[in-house]
Design a protein around this motif. Structure first.
Motif, PDB file in Angstrom:
ATOM      1  N   ARG A 134       0.708  -1.401  -0.171  1.00 59.07           N
ATOM      2  CA  ARG A 134       0.095   0.226   0.044  1.00 59.07           C
ATOM      3  C   ARG A 134       0.756   1.331   0.210  1.00 59.07           C
ATOM      4  O   ARG A 134       0.454   2.335  -0.437  1.00 59.07           O
ATOM      5  CB  ARG A 134      -0.839  -0.014   1.364  1.00 59.07           C
ATOM      6  CG  ARG A 134      -2.415   0.124   0.914  1.00 59.07           C
ATOM      7  CD  ARG A 134      -3.020  -0.082   2.179  1.00 59.07           C
ATOM      8  NE  ARG A 134      -2.814   1.039   3.200  1.00 59.07           N
ATOM      9  CZ  ARG A 134      -3.448   2.232   3.271  1.00 59.07           C
ATOM     10  NH1 ARG A 134      -4.668   2.290   2.542  1.00 59.07           N
ATOM     11  NH2 ARG A 134      -3.304   3.233   4.179  1.00 59.07           N
ATOM     12  N   HIS A 135       1.937   1.327   0.548  1.00 58.96           N
ATOM     13  CA  HIS A 135       2.764   2.507   0.661  1.00 58.96           C
ATOM     14  C   HIS A 135       3.515   2.731  -0.689  1.00 58.96           C
ATOM     15  O   HIS A 135       4.268   3.953  -0.633  1.00 58.96           O
ATOM     16  CB  HIS A 135       3.611   2.394   1.856  1.00 58.96           C
ATOM     17  CG  HIS A 135       4.753   1.433   2.018  1.00 58.96           C
ATOM     18  ND1 HIS A 135       4.559  -0.036   1.893  1.00 58.96           N
ATOM     19  CD2 HIS A 135       6.325   1.420   1.556  1.00 58.96           C
ATOM     20  CE1 HIS A 135       5.728  -0.547   1.593  1.00 58.96           C
ATOM     21  NE2 HIS A 135       6.499   0.397   1.533  1.00 58.96           N
ATOM     22  N   TYR A 136       3.643   1.932  -1.579  1.00 55.43           N
ATOM     23  CA  TYR A 136       4.302   2.551  -2.875  1.00 55.43           C
ATOM     24  C   TYR A 136       3.455   2.141  -4.017  1.00 55.43           C
ATOM     25  O   TYR A 136       2.770   1.122  -4.006  1.00 55.43           O
ATOM     26  CB  TYR A 136       5.671   2.507  -3.054  1.00 55.43           C
ATOM     27  CG  TYR A 136       6.444   0.773  -3.218  1.00 55.43           C
ATOM     28  CD1 TYR A 136       6.120   0.205  -4.334  1.00 55.43           C
ATOM     29  CD2 TYR A 136       6.742   0.142  -2.119  1.00 55.43           C
ATOM     30  CE1 TYR A 136       6.636  -1.079  -4.496  1.00 55.43           C
ATOM     31  CE2 TYR A 136       7.177  -0.957  -2.115  1.00 55.43           C
ATOM     32  CZ  TYR A 136       7.083  -1.836  -3.286  1.00 55.43           C
ATOM     33  OH  TYR A 136       7.770  -3.009  -3.400  1.00 55.43           O
ATOM     34  N   GLU A 183       4.796   6.824  -1.850  1.00 53.74           N
ATOM     35  CA  GLU A 183       6.036   6.887  -2.959  1.00 53.74           C
ATOM     36  C   GLU A 183       5.428   6.414  -4.238  1.00 53.74           C
ATOM     37  O   GLU A 183       4.856   5.357  -4.301  1.00 53.74           O
ATOM     38  CB  GLU A 183       7.242   5.885  -2.447  1.00 53.74           C
ATOM     39  CG  GLU A 183       8.241   5.766  -3.714  1.00 53.74           C
ATOM     40  CD  GLU A 183       9.497   4.921  -3.423  1.00 53.74           C
ATOM     41  OE1 GLU A 183       9.340   4.352  -2.057  1.00 53.74           O
ATOM     42  OE2 GLU A 183      10.405   4.660  -4.198  1.00 53.74           O
ATOM     43  N   LEU A 184       5.418   7.265  -5.271  1.00 56.14           N
ATOM     44  CA  LEU A 184       5.195   7.012  -6.521  1.00 56.14           C
ATOM     45  C   LEU A 184       6.379   6.670  -7.596  1.00 56.14           C
ATOM     46  O   LEU A 184       7.422   7.294  -7.497  1.00 56.14           O
ATOM     47  CB  LEU A 184       4.472   8.274  -7.341  1.00 56.14           C
ATOM     48  CG  LEU A 184       3.064   8.603  -6.798  1.00 56.14           C
ATOM     49  CD1 LEU A 184       2.547   9.515  -7.401  1.00 56.14           C
ATOM     50  CD2 LEU A 184       2.110   7.194  -6.834  1.00 56.14           C
ATOM     51  N   LEU A 185       6.323   5.358  -8.245  1.00 53.84           N
ATOM     52  CA  LEU A 185       7.506   4.976  -8.920  1.00 53.84           C
ATOM     53  C   LEU A 185       6.884   5.182 -10.560  1.00 53.84           C
ATOM     54  O   LEU A 185       5.807   4.777 -11.048  1.00 53.84           O
ATOM     55  CB  LEU A 185       7.721   3.650  -8.914  1.00 53.84           C
ATOM     56  CG  LEU A 185       8.290   3.443  -7.337  1.00 53.84           C
ATOM     57  CD1 LEU A 185       7.335   2.296  -6.682  1.00 53.84           C
ATOM     58  CD2 LEU A 185       9.540   3.064  -7.468  1.00 53.84           C
ATOM     59  N   ILE A 186       7.568   6.271 -11.201  1.00 55.38           N
ATOM     60  CA  ILE A 186       6.903   6.824 -12.616  1.00 55.38           C
ATOM     61  C   ILE A 186       7.589   5.665 -13.620  1.00 55.38           C
ATOM     62  O   ILE A 186       8.737   5.668 -13.935  1.00 55.38           O
ATOM     63  CB  ILE A 186       7.401   8.096 -12.977  1.00 55.38           C
ATOM     64  CG1 ILE A 186       6.939   8.930 -11.779  1.00 55.38           C
ATOM     65  CG2 ILE A 186       6.901   8.582 -14.180  1.00 55.38           C
ATOM     66  CD1 ILE A 186       5.327   8.836 -11.342  1.00 55.38           C
ATOM     67  N   VAL A 187       6.772   5.066 -14.324  1.00 55.83           N
ATOM     68  CA  VAL A 187       7.347   4.014 -15.356  1.00 55.83           C
ATOM     69  C   VAL A 187       6.825   4.257 -16.894  1.00 55.83           C
ATOM     70  O   VAL A 187       5.696   4.832 -16.763  1.00 55.83           O
ATOM     71  CB  VAL A 187       7.092   2.551 -14.907  1.00 55.83           C
ATOM     72  CG1 VAL A 187       8.067   2.213 -13.618  1.00 55.83           C
ATOM     73  CG2 VAL A 187       5.617   2.290 -14.600  1.00 55.83           C
TER      74      VAL A 187
END
Ligand code: SF4
Length: 436
Positions: A134-136, A183-187
């Protein structure tokens, strides 16, 4: 009537994971239940990967297992572009679609397993179904790729670049942040090309005029007050504009740039994007603006025709670039890739030797860079709490691919907490710290 149950197997990269999340979100919104095992599923969806031969094999095996255990299987994902190969091995699959085909997959599910009459739309969390903790969360900003790297078959499977308009991306990012994502991981396949296909279209978000382009996206994401990490960026000049946002703490000082090689002849043979850029100069300039910048990259050694001298140039590049996190693969042909036609393929033994030399060379650099962080105070994000303490990540570490920060004894912490630690110890990969 009880709700129909769908089993799901998700293979492949983060982009495929986002496809899986979109399919599951749609199915849940229509009242389908997601079942954790074959036995209780009325039908199984397998999201496949077709990147390298090993991934193809794994995908075909997973389809076989799902057929043996359940019998009713829909196949989607990158390997779906190679229907004949799937059908040759598993003629009994119900339907095959390519990657990023949520609508097609959902209609195939409707056909073979009709939804219950009263969809439980209220059961759907507003942020959709996430397969990450849930946190990223991974946030996919575009599909496909306009490049034609000779070792890669992704464009033939996923097509040319198709960007999502910036307001849509930002609305999803806001929903995720509101749901507690830290945290967002932009892909994407090529994050720096974002918006090119939409001619950098203007859209509105929070009363602001934004262009659908890399800089505006980075700046807008930087307003959300959570960690934002950029993946798959190519070193074009316009990337320079984003580095000050990192220095100001708006987005994480982290760039994942798949350089793949350093020698210009090999880069041309690979047809790499930004092959003509002076990458060392660029890295130096970025570090002047943002000294804490972490650079992660991947490389391929043993590409057809790579000479000893060209390989040594790559090692020299590693010494000078001083990157923090580096992955490396020995070149292996991928069915359908143009590079397979190149002359002078190298013996497996040479490729493996170069891979080992590369890894040893970079391990020393990574270890030294991590050692420099001992004694520093850093903010870390807790990923897991185990018997011995908390397992966290620093701003320099993406989940699953980079290192971790271990905090012994900190069992009172919770997943998703941001805490300050003093770094006490480092090896060539991970760090150990104490809470302050
Ligand atoms: S940039 Fe090259 S390696 Fe990456 S997806 Fe596009 S063609 Fe493949």
């Amino acid at each position: 009537m009880s709700n129909p149950r769908v089993g799901f197997i998700s293979l492949g990269c983060p982009k495929a994971l986002v496809d899986s999340e979109q399919i599951l979100t749609r199915l849940r919104s229509e009242g389908y239940q997601v079942s954790p095992n074959y036995k209780d599923s009325d039908l199984v969806i397998v999201n496949t990967c077709g990147f390298i031969d090993a991934a193809v094999e794994e995908s075909l095996d997973s389809i076989g297992e799902a057929l043996a255990e359940n019998g009713r299987v829909i196949v989607t994902g990158c390997l779906g572009a190679r229907q004949d190969e799937i059908l040759a091995r598993h003629p009994q699959v119900l339907k095959i679609t390519g990657a990023h085909a949520t609508d097609e997959v959902v209609s195939a599910v409707h056909e073979h397993l009709p939804p219950a009459h009263n969809p439980f739309t209220d059961l759907l969390p507003p942020q959709g179904i996430k397969l990450t903790p849930r946190h990223y969360a991974y946030l996919k900003i575009s599909e496909g790729c306009n490049h034609r790297c000779t070792f890669c078959i992704i464009p033939s499977m996923r097509g040319d670049l198709v960007s999502r308009p910036i307001d849509e991306v930002m609305q999803e990012a806001e929903r995720l942040a509101d749901a507690g994502v830290k945290e967002l991981l932009i892909v994407s396949q090529d994050t720096s090309a974002y918006g090119l296909d939409l001619k950098y279209q203007h859209r509105r978000w929070r009363g602001q005029d934004l262009q659908t382009r890399f800089y505006d996206l980075a700046a807008a994401l930087g307003e959300l007050g959570i960690w934002v990490r950029m993946h798959y960026v190519y070193p074009y000049p316009h990337v320079d504009q984003v580095v000050p946002l990192m220095a100001e703490g708006k987005i994480l000082p982290y760039l994942d740039i798949p350089f793949q090689h350093a020698n210009s002849r090999i880069l041309k043979l690979m047809k790499r994007p930004a092959a003509a850029e002076n990458n060392l100069e660029r890295i130096k300039a970025w570090r002047n603006i943002c000294p804490d910048l972490t650079i992660r990259s991947t490389f391929i050694v043993g590409f057809p025709g790579e000479t000893e001298q060209e390989f040594e140039e790559l090692l020299q590049f590693l010494s000078e670039a001083q990157m923090d996190r580096v992955g490396c693969f020995a070149y292996s042909p991928v069915k359908g890739a143009v590079a397979n036609e190149l002359p002078d393929s190298l013996p497996e033994e040479v490729k493996q030797q170069r891979l080992a030399r590369f890894m040893a060379h970079q391990a020393a650099i990574s270890a030294e860079r991590l050692q420099r962080r001992v004694g520093r105070i850093e903010t870390v994000l807790v990923d897991e709490v185990v018997e011995e303490g908390a397992v966290a990540r620093s701003k320099s570490d993406a989940p699953e691919i980079d290192g971790q920060v271990f905090i012994d004894g900190a069992t009172h912490l919770h997943v998703g907490d941001f805490v300050e630690v003093e770094i006490e110890e480092a090896d060539e990969y991970d760090l150990w710290g104490k809470l302050i």
